[in-house]
Motif scaffolding. Structure first.
Motif, PDB file in Angstrom:
ATOM      1  N   ARG A  20       0.831  -1.211   0.000  1.00  0.00           N
ATOM      2  CA  ARG A  20       0.000   0.000   0.000  1.00  0.00           C
ATOM      3  C   ARG A  20       0.864   1.259   0.000  1.00  0.00           C
ATOM      4  O   ARG A  20       0.586   2.227  -0.709  1.00  0.00           O
ATOM      5  N   GLU A  21       1.890   1.222   0.787  1.00  0.00           N
ATOM      6  CA  GLU A  21       2.774   2.402   0.857  1.00  0.00           C
ATOM      7  C   GLU A  21       3.440   2.663  -0.491  1.00  0.00           C
ATOM      8  O   GLU A  21       3.488   3.805  -0.968  1.00  0.00           O
ATOM      9  N   LYS A  22       3.922   1.603  -1.114  1.00  0.00           N
ATOM     10  CA  LYS A  22       4.588   1.766  -2.397  1.00  0.00           C
ATOM     11  C   LYS A  22       3.603   2.227  -3.481  1.00  0.00           C
ATOM     12  O   LYS A  22       3.943   3.070  -4.335  1.00  0.00           O
ATOM     13  N   SER A  52       0.854   4.020  -3.013  1.00  0.00           N
ATOM     14  CA  SER A  52       0.524   5.430  -2.755  1.00  0.00           C
ATOM     15  C   SER A  52       1.633   6.353  -3.251  1.00  0.00           C
ATOM     16  O   SER A  52       1.372   7.387  -3.897  1.00  0.00           O
ATOM     17  N   ARG A  53       2.864   5.960  -2.961  1.00  0.00           N
ATOM     18  CA  ARG A  53       4.006   6.766  -3.407  1.00  0.00           C
ATOM     19  C   ARG A  53       4.077   6.795  -4.942  1.00  0.00           C
ATOM     20  O   ARG A  53       4.416   7.808  -5.548  1.00  0.00           O
ATOM     21  N   PHE A  54       3.690   5.689  -5.583  1.00  0.00           N
ATOM     22  CA  PHE A  54       3.706   5.634  -7.051  1.00  0.00           C
ATOM     23  C   PHE A  54       2.668   6.585  -7.653  1.00  0.00           C
ATOM     24  O   PHE A  54       2.931   7.290  -8.637  1.00  0.00           O
ATOM     25  N   GLN A  55       1.459   6.627  -7.021  1.00  0.00           N
ATOM     26  CA  GLN A  55       0.397   7.519  -7.502  1.00  0.00           C
ATOM     27  C   GLN A  55       0.805   8.979  -7.374  1.00  0.00           C
ATOM     28  O   GLN A  55       0.557   9.798  -8.260  1.00  0.00           O
ATOM     29  N   VAL A  56       1.435   9.295  -6.230  1.00  0.00           N
ATOM     30  CA  VAL A  56       1.899  10.682  -6.025  1.00  0.00           C
ATOM     31  C   VAL A  56       2.936  11.042  -7.075  1.00  0.00           C
ATOM     32  O   VAL A  56       2.941  12.141  -7.654  1.00  0.00           O
ATOM     33  N   ALA A  57       3.825  10.122  -7.388  1.00  0.00           N
ATOM     34  CA  ALA A  57       4.852  10.388  -8.395  1.00  0.00           C
ATOM     35  C   ALA A  57       4.237  10.571  -9.780  1.00  0.00           C
ATOM     36  O   ALA A  57       4.657  11.438 -10.557  1.00  0.00           O
ATOM     37  N   CYS A  58       3.226   9.754 -10.081  1.00  0.00           N
ATOM     38  CA  CYS A  58       2.557   9.875 -11.379  1.00  0.00           C
ATOM     39  C   CYS A  58       1.844  11.214 -11.521  1.00  0.00           C
ATOM     40  O   CYS A  58       1.867  11.856 -12.595  1.00  0.00           O
TER      41      CYS A  58
END
Length: 402
Positions: free
Chosen positions: A331-333, A335-341
């Motif tokens: 989940r953490e990874k 979420s971080r991926f969505q923020v980066a996108c």
């Protein structure tokens, strides 16, 4: 011509005499006269014969080794060095050792052989062989008659009845004695079945014990590969054989005592060791039996499935925690991926076009035009829109914000 003083002359003569090797160690035979035992412990006297006399002095450190009291008229044999007493300008004999004249010749021979063999290393303690603790066979080199052999056999049988005795009969005095004793020792070594050798005889005078002061006997003892015990005479008698042997016994009986272990003491010792061994084994077995009983009564041994089930439960709990941790990690990874996108999308120029903006670029080079100075009236440029592009001709330019 050099003029000397009396002291210089006496000193010169002293150096000459004391530098002579022969005069540094001589044996002298004579009769004592003018004997004086000084309160300091030194002895002063004259040695004389029918033709001449010589002054003598024996210092206290040497007098303490005397086994007799010198007196006037006594014939003696003395060993010493010649020196000069400078004050009186007379030479004298400084005596190192002295014996009555009756045994003088034999004593000198004894001392000379002793000094010779000692220098060769035949008395070296480092070369002495140890006696076996439990000898099976003892060789006895002595006269077949007399008290010495009877004493040795009696003591050996009393102390250890099972020990074997190999008697090698030899002459122990007279001219034939030395070669017979030497051959007997060599024969025992050649036979090779004895564990230890006793060489000796009963007491007697110096002349009677002389066979054991000969070089041939001394060298045969030293050459023996089997340990040799010397048992010559009484406790006060010392011979060359005693110094060369691996062990000196004061008497023949004492030699048997030293060689043979006490059978009864060995039996008693073995019984004690056996008892200690049994006690030690029983203690060891009982200790481990108690440990086994404790283990058998423990929960692990009485209910082994409890431990297995506990470990299975612990494993399930660990797996559940691992799965939960993996889901949280994912989940953490994500979420971080969505923020980066989202951040990348904000930087996407197409997103700007979606909001109604357009990009103008050179028709030929395709490079973007961002300032008014880059445009020329009449040229054709491309306008990139959200859903395509348009070619336009520049009709007018005007600086400033519109």
């Amino acid at each position: 011509m050099r003029l000397m003083t009396v002291a210089e002359l006496n000193n010169y003569i002293k150096e000459k005499l004391e530098g002579d090797l022969f005069l540094n160690n001589i044996w002298l035979k004579g009769e004592i006269s003018n004997f004086k035992f000084h309160y300091s412990g030194h002895m002063y006297f004259t040695l004389k014969d029918a033709q001449a006399t010589i002054k003598c002095v024996m210092f206290r450190s040497r007098c303490s080794n005397l086994k007799f009291l010198p007196e006037n008229g006594m014939g003696v044999v003395a060993r010493g060095r010649v020196g000069v007493y400078e004050r009186d300008g007379q030479y004298q004999l400084y005596i190192e050792e002295m014996q009555p004249d009756g045994i003088g010749t034999l004593y000198i021979a004894f001392q000379q052989l002793k000094e010779k063999l000692e220098k060769e290393g035949l008395f070296d303690q480092k070369l002495k062989k140890k006696l076996p603790r439990l000898p099976k066979r003892v060789a006895v080199v002595t006269s077949p008659t007399g008290a010495a052999v009877r004493d040795i056999i009696t003591v050996l049988h009393r102390r250890c009845p099972h020990i074997e005795i190999l008697l090698i009969p030899v002459a122990v005095q007279g001219e034939n004695a030395p070669p017979e004793i030497a051959r007997a020792i060599e024969m025992v070594n050649a036979y090779g079945q004895a564990d230890v050798i006793i060489v000796g005889r009963g007491g007697g005078s110096l002349e009677e014990l002389w066979a054991f002061n000969t070089e041939i006997v001394a060298r045969s003892i030293f050459a023996s590969s089997i340990p040799v015990v010397s048992a010559v005479g009484h406790e006060t008698d010392f011979t060359i054989a005693d110094f060369v042997a691996d062990l000196r016994a004061p008497t023949p009986s004492a030699a048997a005592e030293l060689v043979a272990p006490n059978y009864l003491e060995l039996v008693q010792r073995l019984a004690e060791l056996q008892e200690r061994l049994v006690l030690g084994i029983n203690f060891y077995l009982q200790k481990n039996r108690n440990r086994l009983e404790v283990c058998m009564k423990s929960r692990v041994m009485s209910r082994p499935m409890d431990l297995i089930q506990s470990l299975v439960q612990k494993l399930d709990y660990t797996v559940a925690r691992l799965e939960q941790a993996m889901r949280g990690f994912h989940r953490e990874k994500a979420s971080r991926f969505q923020v980066a996108c989202a951040g990348l999308n904000n930087l996407n120029p197409l997103a700007t076009l979606e909001r109604g903006y357009a990009v103008c670029r050179d028709k030929v080079t395709g490079s973007p035009k961002t300032t008014i100075s880059q445009f020329r009236v009449g040229e054709t440029v491309e306008i990139i829109l959200r859903d395509g592009l348009v070619d336009c001709t520049v009709e007018r330019t005007e600086e400033g914000n519109s």
